[in-house]
Design a protein around this motif. Structure first.
Motif, PDB file in Angstrom:
ATOM      1  N   ARG A   1      40.621  15.166  19.644  1.00 42.25           N
ATOM      2  CA  ARG A   1      41.022  16.435  20.044  1.00 42.25           C
ATOM      3  C   ARG A   1      40.818  16.807  21.457  1.00 42.25           C
ATOM      4  O   ARG A   1      42.099  17.223  22.114  1.00 42.25           O
ATOM      5  CB  ARG A   1      40.419  17.615  19.204  1.00 42.25           C
ATOM      6  N   ALA A   2      39.603  16.264  22.017  1.00 46.48           N
ATOM      7  CA  ALA A   2      39.621  16.409  23.442  1.00 46.48           C
ATOM      8  C   ALA A   2      40.371  15.565  24.362  1.00 46.48           C
ATOM      9  O   ALA A   2      40.807  16.093  25.515  1.00 46.48           O
ATOM     10  CB  ALA A   2      37.971  16.146  23.628  1.00 46.48           C
TER      11      ALA A   2
ATOM     12  N   ALA B   1      45.087  11.069  34.279  1.00 39.13           N
ATOM     13  CA  ALA B   1      45.692  11.446  33.271  1.00 39.13           C
ATOM     14  C   ALA B   1      44.639  12.569  32.403  1.00 39.13           C
ATOM     15  O   ALA B   1      45.128  13.296  31.783  1.00 39.13           O
ATOM     16  CB  ALA B   1      46.129  10.476  32.153  1.00 39.13           C
ATOM     17  N   GLY B   2      43.502  12.360  32.910  1.00 45.74           N
ATOM     18  CA  GLY B   2      42.489  13.458  32.256  1.00 45.74           C
ATOM     19  C   GLY B   2      41.621  12.739  31.104  1.00 45.74           C
ATOM     20  O   GLY B   2      40.928  13.582  30.443  1.00 45.74           O
ATOM     21  N   CYS B   3      41.354  11.335  30.775  1.00 48.75           N
ATOM     22  CA  CYS B   3      40.640  10.728  29.849  1.00 48.75           C
ATOM     23  C   CYS B   3      39.628  10.103  30.032  1.00 48.75           C
ATOM     24  O   CYS B   3      38.815   9.344  29.441  1.00 48.75           O
ATOM     25  CB  CYS B   3      41.595   9.856  29.057  1.00 48.75           C
TER      26      CYS B   3
ATOM     27  N   MET C   1      30.477  10.532  27.507  1.00 44.98           N
ATOM     28  CA  MET C   1      31.440  11.567  27.531  1.00 44.98           C
ATOM     29  C   MET C   1      30.929  12.618  27.477  1.00 44.98           C
ATOM     30  O   MET C   1      30.180  13.005  26.131  1.00 44.98           O
ATOM     31  CB  MET C   1      32.596  11.207  26.760  1.00 44.98           C
ATOM     32  N   TRP C   2      31.011  14.031  28.156  1.00 43.08           N
ATOM     33  CA  TRP C   2      30.750  15.130  27.769  1.00 43.08           C
ATOM     34  C   TRP C   2      31.799  16.164  27.425  1.00 43.08           C
ATOM     35  O   TRP C   2      32.706  16.175  28.235  1.00 43.08           O
ATOM     36  CB  TRP C   2      29.790  15.786  28.897  1.00 43.08           C
ATOM     37  N   LEU C   3      31.705  16.709  26.286  1.00 36.34           N
ATOM     38  CA  LEU C   3      32.950  17.539  25.792  1.00 36.34           C
ATOM     39  C   LEU C   3      32.457  19.288  25.889  1.00 36.34           C
ATOM     40  O   LEU C   3      31.230  19.436  25.607  1.00 36.34           O
ATOM     41  CB  LEU C   3      33.288  17.084  24.421  1.00 36.34           C
TER      42      LEU C   3
ATOM     43  N   TRP D   1      38.436  21.765  22.167  1.00 34.26           N
ATOM     44  CA  TRP D   1      37.492  20.841  23.113  1.00 34.26           C
ATOM     45  C   TRP D   1      38.061  20.146  24.012  1.00 34.26           C
ATOM     46  O   TRP D   1      39.315  19.616  24.029  1.00 34.26           O
ATOM     47  CB  TRP D   1      36.920  19.754  22.115  1.00 34.26           C
ATOM     48  N   ARG D   2      37.389  19.959  25.203  1.00 35.03           N
ATOM     49  CA  ARG D   2      37.998  19.463  26.647  1.00 35.03           C
ATOM     50  C   ARG D   2      37.089  18.498  27.166  1.00 35.03           C
ATOM     51  O   ARG D   2      35.788  18.669  27.000  1.00 35.03           O
ATOM     52  CB  ARG D   2      38.462  20.652  27.452  1.00 35.03           C
TER      53      ARG D   2
END
Length: 233
Positions: free
Chosen positions: A2-3, A101-103, A130-132, A139-140
């Motif tokens: 989802r993030a 892209a943001g991943c 990875m920190w969400l 979730w980002r």
């Protein structure tokens, strides 16, 4: 999942990258025209009146850097090493596309995860973490790190902010080194990248990933490029 829903499907991306900060502790400011396409294609150009300051193209495992104002060219160079010489950050073309892209960064195999108070969660993998963060109920991806042991280029940290329609408009990218004097980790390169005029998954002319090299262009080496400083200046 989802993030990273808004970035994991990005196969091509065109944007203007407004970059500020420091590379190798030298001040840096530029506005680049950028194009990315999977697999492993990148074009970065620093425009200027008349001739651009530089054109960087990576296509697979080979990169070309043309410096039109100096009449010099770097041919068939490793893309990650060329990017490090240009901007102080060693990343592959695919990793750079993923970052923009943001991943975040390629994490490898996930080994464990845990949640924290305040709407935070961490996903640990064999190549980094990875920190969400929960932002407006979603979730980002907020931070991604690359561990030292898994990359000879050293640790990297990517931070995202200023989310617009689920996509981060500001990226902070830091290449870290271990300070043997203080025993602490600090940034050797610290760049803030602001994205504008972003187009995602639109066709890109294959000619964008080629460079028209003048016949009289003189060769330049990676070592000479490193000595020239960030952005080949």
């Amino acid at each position: 999942e989802r993030a990273t829903a808004s970035c994991s499907s990005v196969r091509s991306l065109v944007a203007i990258l407004s970059i500020s900060g420091s590379a190798f502790r030298q001040r840096l400011r530029a506005k680049l025209d950028a194009g990315f396409e999977a697999p492993s294609r990148v074009r970065l150009e620093l425009p200027a009146p008349g001739k651009p300051f530089f054109t960087f193209v990576a296509n697979g495992t080979a990169a070309t850097l043309l410096l039109p104002r100096d009449g010099r060219v770097l041919r068939d160079a490793p893309p990650a090493e060329t990017l490090e010489a240009l901007a102080g950050v060693s990343v592959s073309p695919d990793d750079l596309r993923t970052i923009v892209a943001g991943c975040g960064l390629t994490m490898g195999t996930v080994t464990r995860a845990r949640t924290f108070s305040g709407g935070w969660a961490a996903i640990y993998a064999d190549r980094g973490t990875m920190w969400l963060q929960q932002i407006e109920g979603e979730w980002r991806l907020a931070v991604a790190t690359r561990a030292t042991a898994t990359s000879p280029a050293g640790p990297l940290e990517v931070r995202y902010s200023d989310y617009v329609a689920g996509r981060a408009a500001t990226i902070r990218l830091r290449a870290l080194i271990d300070d043997t004097v203080s025993g602490q980790r600090k940034a050797n390169t610290d760049l803030t990248i602001r994205l504008s005029q972003v187009e995602v998954n639109q066709p890109i002319d294959p000619a964008a990933f080629a460079v028209d090299i003048p016949a009289d262009a003189a060769p330049i080496t990676l070592d000479e490029l490193r000595r020239a400083g960030p952005l080949g200046k």
